[in-house]
Design an enzyme around this catalytic site. Structure first.
Site, PDB file in Angstrom:
ATOM      1  N   HIS A   1      24.842 -55.267 -23.840  1.00  0.00           N
ATOM      2  CA  HIS A   1      24.286 -55.814 -22.515  1.00  0.00           C
ATOM      3  C   HIS A   1      23.170 -55.235 -21.820  1.00  0.00           C
ATOM      4  CE1 HIS A   1      26.179 -57.704 -18.402  1.00  0.00           C
ATOM      5  NE2 HIS A   1      24.732 -58.026 -18.563  1.00  0.00           N
TER       6      HIS A   1
ATOM      7  N   GLU B   1      33.590 -55.002 -20.780  1.00  0.00           N
ATOM      8  CA  GLU B   1      32.710 -54.282 -20.780  1.00  0.00           C
ATOM      9  C   GLU B   1      32.820 -53.110 -20.255  1.00  0.00           C
ATOM     10  OE1 GLU B   1      29.225 -56.089 -19.809  1.00  0.00           O
ATOM     11  OE2 GLU B   1      29.080 -57.706 -21.135  1.00  0.00           O
TER      12      GLU B   1
ATOM     13  N   ARG C   1      26.864 -64.200 -19.430  1.00  0.00           N
ATOM     14  CA  ARG C   1      28.072 -63.560 -19.194  1.00  0.00           C
ATOM     15  C   ARG C   1      28.877 -64.380 -20.273  1.00  0.00           C
ATOM     16  NH1 ARG C   1      24.794 -61.221 -16.834  1.00  0.00           N
ATOM     17  NH2 ARG C   1      25.155 -60.445 -14.473  1.00  0.00           N
TER      18      ARG C   1
ATOM     19  N   ARG D   1      15.939 -69.915 -13.570  1.00  0.00           N
ATOM     20  CA  ARG D   1      14.570 -69.110 -13.517  1.00  0.00           C
ATOM     21  C   ARG D   1      14.384 -68.846 -15.116  1.00  0.00           C
ATOM     22  NH1 ARG D   1      16.039 -65.041 -11.654  1.00  0.00           N
ATOM     23  NH2 ARG D   1      18.103 -65.587 -11.049  1.00  0.00           N
TER      24      ARG D   1
END
Length: 331
Positions: free
Chosen positions: A285, A265, A236, A154
């Site tokens: 992020h 993170e 990622r 997508r």
């Protein structure tokens, strides 16, 4: 019903229209980040429903063993941060909408922003201007160059559309079914993974992090890129072999990178190698971090909470948990 929401850094959720879906429930929102098991166990000891912000907090067996009241974890998207087997054993339902029909336009937009920022050296030029320097280099245009989309789902398909609008030649590498979709949409597909990395001027990664995709981009792949090429990762960090990107940038292939995700993170180390490289643009992020995206995501997440409260859980990713729960009732 006691609901806890973790990692709402800027206390944003209370200001969203969808938060009203939780009216009537006892809701506690935590605005800081904690990963220490003792701290989390103390915070969540009476929590029946736990709402997560994507993968910000790891929910593993040792923590779950201490959460006797927990009955539901509600979140959105993939769940590599949750020990699903431990949840099932503990009788904890995990609901996670995979939003197959709705791309994250926020993530796609950030991807495009990073591409332009890196190719035109916008952050570097701004820093130089603040330091009293007028222009520090020459950027590169996008029109006529090759945009490589690795993973045609997508978000990848949306970014491909942005590339087409900017006059780029879009080249796709992905699973067989995704390659067919890309061809149907009028995009070129690479003959091989190697040729994909060799020929693209910009490569952007758009894959879910699952067992099959972990480390899918290797040192060898990166070494095939042009010294003028840009590697973008808003998906990622573990899609790239550990340490490979820093090593590749130091070797000069690719020549630049723009990243929104990191192997650990939250990243709080100002001496991280990527933050020390002039040819790298970094963001913390924020691909999905917009009010509009939150409204979409948490509307789904809160629907999962209300469905559980009504006795009809939805989007359950560990259906075996119902056998465990039935066994408890029977005993």
């Amino acid at each position: 019903m006691k609901i806890s929401i973790l990692d709402d850094y800027f206390d944003t959720l209370r200001t969203l229209a969808c938060f009203r879906k939780l009216d009537g429930y006892e809701v506690t929102v935590f605005n800081d980040h904690a990963q220490d098991i003792d701290s989390l166990a103390a915070r969540l000891k009476d929590t029946e429903v736990l709402v997560l912000f994507r993968e910000r907090t790891q929910i593993r067996g040792p923590l779950l063993e201490r959460l006797d009241a927990l009955r539901l974890i509600s979140q959105r998207s993939v769940y590599p941060h949750i020990d699903i087997d431990a949840c099932t054993r503990r009788g904890v339902i995990v609901s996670s909408d995979q939003h197959a029909g709705s791309p994250s336009y926020a993530a796609a937009e950030l991807t495009w922003g990073l591409i332009i920022a890196a190719m035109r050296q916008i952050p570097q030029q701004m820093s130089a201007l603040r330091a009293g320097t007028w222009q520090i280099g020459v950027g590169s245009s996008l029109r006529g160059k090759t945009l490589g989309i690795y993973g045609y789902g997508r978000i990848g398909a949306t970014v491909a559309g942005y590339g087409r609008a900017f006059g780029m030649n879009v080249l796709v590498w992905a699973r067989e079914a995704s390659l067919h979709r890309a061809q149907k949409d009028g995009y070129a597909v690479a003959q091989s993974k190697r040729s994909f990395f060799e020929s693209a001027d910009v490569i952007t990664l758009h894959m879910r992090l699952v067992k099959e995709t972990r480390g899918i981009v290797t040192k060898t792949d990166l070494s095939c890129m042009k010294p003028t090429a840009l590697l973008v990762n808003t998906s990622r960090a573990p899609l790239i072999e550990p340490g490979a990107l820093v090593e590749a940038l130091r070797a000069g292939r690719p020549g630049a990178a723009a990243v929104d995700v990191y192997e650990e993170e939250p990243l709080r180390d100002p001496d991280h190698p990527l933050l020390k490289m002039d040819q790298v643009v970094c963001t913390p992020h924020i691909g999905y971090v917009t009010r509009d995206e939150y409204e979409v995501q948490f509307s789904d997440i809160f629907d999962q909470v209300t469905a559980y409260a009504a006795g009809t859980p939805i989007n359950v990713v560990n259906p075996d948990v119902f056998d465990v729960l039935k066994g408890r009732v029977a005993s």
